[in-house]
Enzyme design. Sequence first.
Site, PDB file in Angstrom:
ATOM      1  NE  ARG A 100      -4.295   0.082   2.367  1.00 48.53           N
ATOM      2  CZ  ARG A 100      -5.289  -0.815   2.404  1.00 48.53           C
ATOM      3  NH1 ARG A 100      -5.036  -2.088   2.396  1.00 48.53           N
ATOM      4  NH2 ARG A 100      -6.522  -0.399   2.433  1.00 48.53           N
ATOM      5  NE  ARG A 139     -16.787  -3.641   3.065  1.00 49.70           N
ATOM      6  CZ  ARG A 139     -15.552  -3.270   2.774  1.00 49.70           C
ATOM      7  NH1 ARG A 139     -14.853  -3.964   1.911  1.00 49.70           N
ATOM      8  NH2 ARG A 139     -15.035  -2.197   3.329  1.00 49.70           N
ATOM      9  NE  ARG A 172     -13.750  -3.188   6.561  1.00 49.84           N
ATOM     10  CZ  ARG A 172     -12.888  -3.197   5.558  1.00 49.84           C
ATOM     11  NH1 ARG A 172     -12.799  -4.257   4.776  1.00 49.84           N
ATOM     12  NH2 ARG A 172     -12.108  -2.156   5.319  1.00 49.84           N
TER      13      ARG A 172
HETATM   14  P1  AP5 Z   1      -8.653  -3.199   3.921  1.00 51.52           P
HETATM   15  O1  AP5 Z   1      -9.449  -4.179   4.675  1.00 51.52           O
HETATM   16  O2  AP5 Z   1      -7.589  -3.658   3.012  1.00 51.52           O
HETATM   17  O3  AP5 Z   1      -9.671  -2.219   3.194  1.00 51.52           O
HETATM   18  P2  AP5 Z   1      -9.613  -1.396   1.809  1.00 51.52           P
HETATM   19  O4  AP5 Z   1      -8.379  -1.439   1.015  1.00 51.52           O
HETATM   20  O5  AP5 Z   1     -10.089  -0.050   2.198  1.00 51.52           O
HETATM   21  O6  AP5 Z   1     -10.530  -2.164   0.885  1.00 51.52           O
HETATM   22  P3  AP5 Z   1     -11.905  -2.700   1.213  1.00 51.52           P
HETATM   23  O7  AP5 Z   1     -11.803  -4.015   1.933  1.00 51.52           O
HETATM   24  O8  AP5 Z   1     -12.756  -1.653   1.891  1.00 51.52           O
HETATM   25  O9  AP5 Z   1     -12.559  -2.868  -0.239  1.00 51.52           O
HETATM   26  P4  AP5 Z   1     -12.323  -3.945  -1.359  1.00 51.52           P
HETATM   27  O10 AP5 Z   1     -11.633  -3.311  -2.502  1.00 51.52           O
HETATM   28  O11 AP5 Z   1     -11.756  -5.218  -0.812  1.00 51.52           O
HETATM   29  O12 AP5 Z   1     -13.834  -4.168  -1.801  1.00 51.52           O
HETATM   30  P5  AP5 Z   1     -14.849  -5.403  -1.535  1.00 51.52           P
HETATM   31  O13 AP5 Z   1     -14.507  -6.555  -2.433  1.00 51.52           O
HETATM   32  O14 AP5 Z   1     -14.989  -5.676  -0.078  1.00 51.52           O
HETATM   33  O15 AP5 Z   1      -7.935  -2.182   4.953  1.00 51.52           O
HETATM   34  C1  AP5 Z   1      -8.614  -1.664   6.081  1.00 51.52           C
HETATM   35  C2  AP5 Z   1      -7.641  -0.845   6.922  1.00 51.52           C
HETATM   36  O16 AP5 Z   1      -6.567  -1.688   7.407  1.00 51.52           O
HETATM   37  C3  AP5 Z   1      -6.917   0.291   6.173  1.00 51.52           C
HETATM   38  O17 AP5 Z   1      -7.689   1.472   6.151  1.00 51.52           O
HETATM   39  C4  AP5 Z   1      -5.633   0.439   7.004  1.00 51.52           C
HETATM   40  O18 AP5 Z   1      -5.874   1.145   8.203  1.00 51.52           O
HETATM   41  C5  AP5 Z   1      -5.306  -1.010   7.390  1.00 51.52           C
HETATM   42  N1  AP5 Z   1      -4.413  -1.679   6.418  1.00 51.52           N
HETATM   43  C6  AP5 Z   1      -4.711  -2.781   5.674  1.00 51.52           C
HETATM   44  N2  AP5 Z   1      -3.660  -3.143   4.911  1.00 51.52           N
HETATM   45  C7  AP5 Z   1      -2.665  -2.248   5.176  1.00 51.52           C
HETATM   46  C8  AP5 Z   1      -1.349  -2.085   4.701  1.00 51.52           C
HETATM   47  N3  AP5 Z   1      -0.843  -2.918   3.751  1.00 51.52           N
HETATM   48  N4  AP5 Z   1      -0.620  -1.054   5.178  1.00 51.52           N
HETATM   49  C9  AP5 Z   1      -1.112  -0.211   6.120  1.00 51.52           C
HETATM   50  N5  AP5 Z   1      -2.381  -0.306   6.616  1.00 51.52           N
HETATM   51  C10 AP5 Z   1      -3.140  -1.323   6.151  1.00 51.52           C
HETATM   52  O19 AP5 Z   1     -16.204  -4.759  -2.106  1.00 51.52           O
HETATM   53  C11 AP5 Z   1     -16.828  -3.661  -1.476  1.00 51.52           C
HETATM   54  C12 AP5 Z   1     -18.353  -3.737  -1.681  1.00 51.52           C
HETATM   55  O20 AP5 Z   1     -18.630  -3.590  -3.083  1.00 51.52           O
HETATM   56  C13 AP5 Z   1     -18.976  -5.079  -1.265  1.00 51.52           C
HETATM   57  O21 AP5 Z   1     -20.232  -4.866  -0.707  1.00 51.52           O
HETATM   58  C14 AP5 Z   1     -19.097  -5.880  -2.594  1.00 51.52           C
HETATM   59  O22 AP5 Z   1     -20.178  -6.798  -2.561  1.00 51.52           O
HETATM   60  C15 AP5 Z   1     -19.306  -4.739  -3.592  1.00 51.52           C
HETATM   61  N6  AP5 Z   1     -18.719  -5.025  -4.912  1.00 51.52           N
HETATM   62  C16 AP5 Z   1     -17.491  -5.545  -5.180  1.00 51.52           C
HETATM   63  N7  AP5 Z   1     -17.279  -5.619  -6.514  1.00 51.52           N
HETATM   64  C17 AP5 Z   1     -18.394  -5.114  -7.100  1.00 51.52           C
HETATM   65  C18 AP5 Z   1     -18.784  -4.904  -8.470  1.00 51.52           C
HETATM   66  N8  AP5 Z   1     -17.964  -5.224  -9.486  1.00 51.52           N
HETATM   67  N9  AP5 Z   1     -19.999  -4.363  -8.704  1.00 51.52           N
HETATM   68  C19 AP5 Z   1     -20.838  -4.032  -7.672  1.00 51.52           C
HETATM   69  N10 AP5 Z   1     -20.535  -4.207  -6.375  1.00 51.52           N
HETATM   70  C20 AP5 Z   1     -19.320  -4.737  -6.096  1.00 51.52           C
END
Ligand code: AP5
Length: 231
Positions: A100, A139, A172
């Site tokens: 990241r 979500r 979440r």
């Molecule tokens: P993390 O859990 O990694 O969250 P994020 O990157 O913000 O990503 P998300 O999990 O929110 O979204 P996603 O892209 O996975 O989407 P999803 O498939 O769930 O990180 C959380 C926290 O941890 C960070 O803020 C930080 O503090 C810390 N952290 C983690 N890793 C770190 C690192 N490497 N370094 C430092 N800090 C770190 O989908 C979202 C929604 O959309 C769902 O409801 C799904 O059903 C829907 N959806 C998905 N695809 C589609 C589509 N094509 N069409 C319609 N709906 C869809």
Amino acid sequence: MALEERPDAKLDRGVIFLGPPGSGKGTQAKELAKAYGIPHLSTGDMLREHVGKATTLGLQAKPIMERGELVPDSLVLKMIAERIERPDCSHGFVLDGFPRTVTQARYLGELLKQHGYKAPFVIHLVLGSSVLLRRLTGRRTCKVCGEIYNIYDRPPKVEGICDKDGGELFHRPDDREDVIAERLQAYDKQTSPLVEYYRRLGALHDIDGAKSVPEVKAQMFQVAAEMREAR
Ligand code: AP5
């Protein structure tokens, strides 16, 4: 032949999912890992587990995650290195939410070289911020198996209950609008430079993340199959 009909298909390398919060990294990364029988390594899930168990790392990470900021590299690097070094990663692994920052990407590159892994390829989910808010506020995730739903676009059959195992669905705490705004800013500032970083390495594959889940999945499998043949 569909990948599901070819249980012998091996990826033998790491795959990185890159994209803003809510772009679908977790949804698609789980599918790819399942199809190739390799581990899905989500740093967000790992950190949330530490928070849930109130470990030393979890206690340090909790307030930072609640603000929507990135946890410092010093805490994340050791956690991911310990996981990648386990034997179940030897036939490949899917990274979701890591790296990241450019520091994390450089560290990963060195770690993979040291362990004799091939260079990873990157699935970059591209989409504008207008869709992300609806996706994140809608979500819901299963407490038991981690299955991801969306109350607007991908609802469970029974409200609040996982279709797969009857587990309770949770929202979440960082999916509140004010925290989402912080997370999007952190992505723009600290993570988006990785797009150019991996593009320069020739490892980046752009996929339109605004398309439907099955459409994104089909493109992702296409890229993975090409990368498997190209070795
Ligand atoms: P993390 O859990 O990694 O969250 P994020 O990157 O913000 O990503 P998300 O999990 O929110 O979204 P996603 O892209 O996975 O989407 P999803 O498939 O769930 O990180 C959380 C926290 O941890 C960070 O803020 C930080 O503090 C810390 N952290 C983690 N890793 C770190 C690192 N490497 N370094 C430092 N800090 C770190 O989908 C979202 C929604 O959309 C769902 O409801 C799904 O059903 C829907 N959806 C998905 N695809 C589609 C589509 N094509 N069409 C319609 N709906 C869809």
